[in-house]
Design an enzyme around this catalytic site. Structure first.
Site, PDB file in Angstrom:
ATOM      1  CG  ASN A 150      94.226  65.330  38.011  1.00 26.45           C
ATOM      2  OD1 ASN A 150      93.251  65.947  37.609  1.00 26.45           O
ATOM      3  ND2 ASN A 150      94.207  64.025  38.208  1.00 26.45           N
ATOM      4  CD  GLU A 248      87.335  60.576  38.168  1.00 27.32           C
ATOM      5  OE1 GLU A 248      88.015  61.244  37.387  1.00 27.32           O
ATOM      6  OE2 GLU A 248      87.760  60.145  39.258  1.00 27.32           O
ATOM      7  CB  CYS A 282      91.755  60.356  40.596  1.00 27.84           C
ATOM      8  SG  CYS A 282      91.359  59.985  38.894  1.00 27.84           S
ATOM      9  CD  GLU A 461      82.823  61.561  33.595  1.00 27.83           C
ATOM     10  OE1 GLU A 461      83.929  61.695  33.060  1.00 27.83           O
ATOM     11  OE2 GLU A 461      82.246  62.454  34.219  1.00 27.83           O
TER      12      GLU A 461
HETATM   13  O1  TXE Z   1      89.858  70.088  43.326  1.00 30.13           O
HETATM   14  P1  TXE Z   1      88.535  70.901  43.303  1.00 30.13           P
HETATM   15  P2  TXE Z   1      91.270  70.677  43.562  1.00 30.13           P
HETATM   16  C1  TXE Z   1      91.392  65.801  44.691  1.00 30.13           C
HETATM   17  C2  TXE Z   1      92.774  65.873  45.275  1.00 30.13           C
HETATM   18  C3  TXE Z   1      92.965  67.329  45.475  1.00 30.13           C
HETATM   19  C4  TXE Z   1      91.574  67.750  45.902  1.00 30.13           C
HETATM   20  C5  TXE Z   1      91.364  69.208  45.659  1.00 30.13           C
HETATM   21  O2  TXE Z   1      92.784  65.256  46.558  1.00 30.13           O
HETATM   22  O3  TXE Z   1      93.882  67.624  46.510  1.00 30.13           O
HETATM   23  O4  TXE Z   1      90.712  67.001  45.065  1.00 30.13           O
HETATM   24  O5  TXE Z   1      91.879  69.494  44.353  1.00 30.13           O
HETATM   25  C6  TXE Z   1      86.024  73.514  40.583  1.00 30.13           C
HETATM   26  N1  TXE Z   1      81.415  74.427  42.627  1.00 30.13           N
HETATM   27  N2  TXE Z   1      91.399  65.716  43.253  1.00 30.13           N
HETATM   28  O6  TXE Z   1      91.305  71.864  44.454  1.00 30.13           O
HETATM   29  O7  TXE Z   1      88.508  72.027  44.258  1.00 30.13           O
HETATM   30  C7  TXE Z   1      87.441  74.006  40.482  1.00 30.13           C
HETATM   31  O8  TXE Z   1      87.490  75.344  40.035  1.00 30.13           O
HETATM   32  C8  TXE Z   1      81.758  74.062  41.379  1.00 30.13           C
HETATM   33  C9  TXE Z   1      91.038  64.473  42.638  1.00 30.13           C
HETATM   34  O9  TXE Z   1      91.799  70.873  42.202  1.00 30.13           O
HETATM   35  O10 TXE Z   1      87.512  69.868  43.419  1.00 30.13           O
HETATM   36  C10 TXE Z   1      88.028  73.033  39.478  1.00 30.13           C
HETATM   37  O11 TXE Z   1      87.700  73.411  38.175  1.00 30.13           O
HETATM   38  N3  TXE Z   1      83.029  73.864  40.976  1.00 30.13           N
HETATM   39  C11 TXE Z   1      90.546  64.707  41.242  1.00 30.13           C
HETATM   40  C12 TXE Z   1      87.318  71.728  39.825  1.00 30.13           C
HETATM   41  O12 TXE Z   1      86.153  72.102  40.550  1.00 30.13           O
HETATM   42  C13 TXE Z   1      83.999  74.018  41.896  1.00 30.13           C
HETATM   43  C14 TXE Z   1      91.477  65.563  40.449  1.00 30.13           C
HETATM   44  C15 TXE Z   1      88.162  70.807  40.705  1.00 30.13           C
HETATM   45  O13 TXE Z   1      88.534  71.557  41.825  1.00 30.13           O
HETATM   46  C16 TXE Z   1      83.731  74.396  43.227  1.00 30.13           C
HETATM   47  C17 TXE Z   1      91.743  66.781  41.163  1.00 30.13           C
HETATM   48  C18 TXE Z   1      82.364  74.597  43.578  1.00 30.13           C
HETATM   49  N4  TXE Z   1      82.013  74.967  44.825  1.00 30.13           N
HETATM   50  C19 TXE Z   1      91.709  66.835  42.551  1.00 30.13           C
HETATM   51  N5  TXE Z   1      84.914  74.473  43.899  1.00 30.13           N
HETATM   52  C20 TXE Z   1      90.342  63.431  40.447  1.00 30.13           C
HETATM   53  N6  TXE Z   1      89.407  62.588  40.894  1.00 30.13           N
HETATM   54  O14 TXE Z   1      91.000  63.231  39.450  1.00 30.13           O
HETATM   55  C21 TXE Z   1      85.874  74.159  43.024  1.00 30.13           C
HETATM   56  N7  TXE Z   1      85.341  73.890  41.812  1.00 30.13           N
END
Ligand code: TXE
Length: 480
Positions: A150, A248, A282, A461
Site C-alpha cells: 500500500n 504491524e 492501515c 516501530e
Molecule cells: O498483505 P499480505 P496483502 C491488509 C489489508 C489487505 C490484507 C492483505 O486488509 O487486504 O492485509 O494484503 C508477504 N510469509 N493490509 O495481501 O499478504 C507478501 O508477499 C511471509 C494491511 O498485501 O500480508 C507481502 O510482501 N510473508 C497492511 C507482505 O507479506 C508473506 C498493508 C504483505 O502481504 C506471507 C497491507 C507468508 N506466508 C495489507 N504471505 C498494513 N497494516 O499497512 C504474504 N507475505
C-alpha cells in the site's frame, strides 16, 4: 517490458531458479513488468552475503553508516519524479500523492534513522560503592524485513533504515504486487557505494520468499507489515525459533466526531482519512461515529464531497482516487460492499466499479463509497476492507462512542474531533489503539513509537523503539 531484478551481494540479478512473475499496472490492468520469482535458495544466498558484510558494516561505525544512508537518501531525492511515477505505476495511486507523500517520506525515513543513530545513547546504573552497571545494545546480525503494497517505498524504508543504522545487515522482501521502487532503491544503493551484502532485496511471493525469510535460522529478527492473517502465520513460524518479531498489521480505525468540533476542518481532513490512497492505508478511518445532533449535517456534507471526488487516471494532477492495487483486491472490496448491503446497510453513494475510457478501460477503479444503517457488530464494521469504503454510525453519549470505537479485534489508530480539552484527554486515554490523533490525522513525529494493539500488531516501530528492536540489549555489571 520492465525487468525487476534481485539485489544480492551488491549486484542486480535474476532469481536463481530463473522464474519470473508478471507485474501489473493497476491503471490499465495490463502486464508491464516481469519480476524475479525467488525462493529459499535465493534467501540462503542473500543471508550468506549479509553475514559476510556484517563485520565491516559495523566497523564502519555510526558516522560511517550515517554517511552511507544519507548518500542513498540524497539519490532517492534527486530522482524523486522517477520514483513517484514508478510507485504510481505498480500501485495505482495518483502520481501527485506519491510525489507529495510516499517518496519524500521514504527519504525522511532514511535521513531520520541515519541521524538518530548518531545521538542514540544508553543507560548506566551506579550501585553506591558496590558496582557499576551499563547497558549495551548490539545489532542482532542479519535482520529480515517484509513489506506490503500500500505504501511500498515508505514502509520498505521504514524497516530497512533503522536496521541498517543500528548496524544490522538486511535481507528484505517488498510486496510482489509493488516491487518497482524497491528495485530503483537497489540501483541507488549501488550508485551510492553501499558495501555489497549490507542490503539484499529479494523479489517474489510471500509463501516462497517471505516464508523462507521468516523460517531462516540465521535471521534472528524480523519486521513485518501486512495483513493480520499473514502476521499470524509468521508469528507461528517465528515464535518457536525465539526470533524478535515486529508485526504491524491491519486496522478498523474509528473516527469520533463530536458536535462541538471545527466542522469545516474536520470535514476536510476526514475526506483524506477516508479515501486517501484509495482507502488503502492501515491508518485510514473506516468507521465514522458522529454525535447525533451533527449526524444529518455531517452525512449531507460528507456524501456531497465524496460524490465530487474524481476517480481517474493516476497520471493526472486533478485525480483524487487512482486505481486499487490489484484485480483480486478490487473484487475483495466489492465483495465487502455486497456483504454490507446483505447486512442491511444503505449505500449513500458509490458502491460500484468505475469504467474509464481508452487504455484505462480495464483498470481497477472503485467509487468512494459511504454506507449507513449498520450496527457495530456486523461483519462490515468488524472486518478490515482496505478500500474506499466507510460506514457512518450515530451515537448519543461519549461512553457509547468509546465503546463502539473499541468494539473490534483491531486497535491500530483512532481519530477524535472535539474542541473540549478535557474530553480530548478523557477519550484519548479510553480508546484502545496504539495511535490517537485529536483534531488531525497522519501527523507523524518519527521519534514517537508506532504500532497497534490487539490484532493490529505486536511491537513498536518508529524512533528509538525501532533502533532498539534491531539490537540485543546487554547489561554489564562491574564490581567497584
Ligand atoms: O498483505 P499480505 P496483502 C491488509 C489489508 C489487505 C490484507 C492483505 O486488509 O487486504 O492485509 O494484503 C508477504 N510469509 N493490509 O495481501 O499478504 C507478501 O508477499 C511471509 C494491511 O498485501 O500480508 C507481502 O510482501 N510473508 C497492511 C507482505 O507479506 C508473506 C498493508 C504483505 O502481504 C506471507 C497491507 C507468508 N506466508 C495489507 N504471505 C498494513 N497494516 O499497512 C504474504 N507475505
Amino acid at each position: 517490458m520492465e525487468r525487476i531484478l534481485n539485489y544480492v551481494n551488491g549486484t542486480l540479478r535474476p532469481a536463481l531458479g530463473g522464474g519470473w512473475l508478471a507485474g501489473h499496472e493497476p491503471a490499465t490492468g495490463q502486464v508491464f513488468a516481469e519480476i524475479a520469482d525467488s525462493d529459499a535458495a535465493d534467501v540462503e544466498q542473500a543471508v550468506q552475503a549479509a553475514e559476510h558484510a556484517f563485520p565491516a558494516w559495523n566497523a564502519l561505525g555510526r558516522q560511517g553508516r550515517h554517511d552511507a544512508l544519507m548518500r542513498v537518501a540524497d539519490l532517492v531525492e534527486r530522482d524523486l519524479d522517477l520514483f513517484a511515477r514508478a510507485e504510481s505505476r505498480d500501485n495505482g495511486k495518483p502520481v501527485h500523492l506519491a510525489h507529495e507523500v510516499d517518496i519524500p517520506r521514504a527519504v525522511a525515513n532514511l535521513r531520520f534513522f541515519a541521524t538518530a543513530i548518531l545521538h542514540w545513547g544508553s543507560e548506566a546504573h551506579l550501585m553506591d560503592e558496590v558496582a557499576l552497571n551499563y547497558t549495551e545494545r548490539q545489532p542482532v546480525g542479519v535482520a529480515g524485513a517484509i513489506s506490503p503494497w500500500n505504501l511500498p517505498l515508505y514502509l520498505f524504508t521504514w524497516k530497512i533504515a533503522p536496521a541498517l543504522a543500528a548496524g544490522c545487515t538486511v535481507v528484505a522482501k517488498p510486496s510482489e504486487v509493488t516491487p518497482w521502487t524497491a528495485f530503483l532503491l537497489a540501483e541507488r544503493c549501488i550508485e551510492a557505494g553501499l558495501p555489497p551484502g549490507v542490503l539484499n532485496i529479494l523479489h517474489g511471493t510471500g509463501p516462497k520468499v517471505g516464508a523462507a525469510i521468516t523460517a531462516h535460522p540465521r535471521i534472528p529478527a524480523l519486521s513485518f507489515t501486512g495483513g493480520t492473517a499473514t502476521g499470524a502465520r509468521i508469528a507461528a513460524t517465528a515464535a518457536p525459533m525465539f526470533k524478535k518479531l515486529s508485526l504491524e498489521l491491519g486496522g478498523k480505525n474509528p473516527v469520533l466526531v463530536f458536535a462541538d468540533c471545527d466542522f469545516e476542518h474536520m470535514l476536510n481532513v476526514t475526506m483524506r482519512s477516508s479515501f486517501r490512497n484509495q482507502g488503502q492505508i492501515c491508518l485510514c478511518g473506516s468507521r465514522i461515529l458522529i454525535e447525533r445532533p451533527l449526524y444529518e449535517r455531517f452525512r449531507e456534507a460528507f456524501v456531497a464531497r465524496a460524490k465530487a471526488l474524481r476517480v481517474g487516471d493516476p497520471a493526472l494532477e486533478d485525480t483524487d482516487l487512482g486505481a486499487v492495487v490489484s484485480e483480486a483486491h478490487m473484487e475483495k472490496v466489492l465483495g465487502h460492499i455486497a456483504l454490507a448491503k446483505q447486512e442491511g446497510g444503505r449505500v449513500l453513494c458509490g458502491g460500484e466499479r468505475v469504467r474509464l475510457d481508452g487504455r484505462l478501460r480495464d483498470g481497477w477503479y472503485l467509487q468512494p463509497t459511504v454506507i449507513e444503517g449498520l450496527d457495530q457488530q456486523c461483519r462490515t464494521n468488524q472486518e478490515e476492507i482496505f478500500g474506499p469504503v466507510v460506514t457512518l454510525q450515530p451515537f448519543d453519549r461519549e461512553e457509547e462512542a468509546v465503546a463502539q470505537a473499541n468494539a473490534t479485534p483491531y486497535g491500530l489508530a483512532s481519530v477524535v474531533w472535539t474542541r473540549d480539552g478535557q474530553r480530548m484527554h478523557r477519550v484519548a486515554r479510553a480508546l484502545k489503539s496504539g495511535i490517537v490523533w485529536v483534531n488531525c490525522w497522519m501527523v507523524r513525529d518519527l521519534r514517537t513509537p508506532f504500532g497497534g494493539m490487539k490484532q493490529s500488531g505486536v511491537g513498536r516501530e518508529g524512533g528509538v523503539e525501532a533502533l532498539r528492536f534491531f539490537t540485543e540489549t546487554k547489561n554489564v555489571c562491574i564490581r567497584l
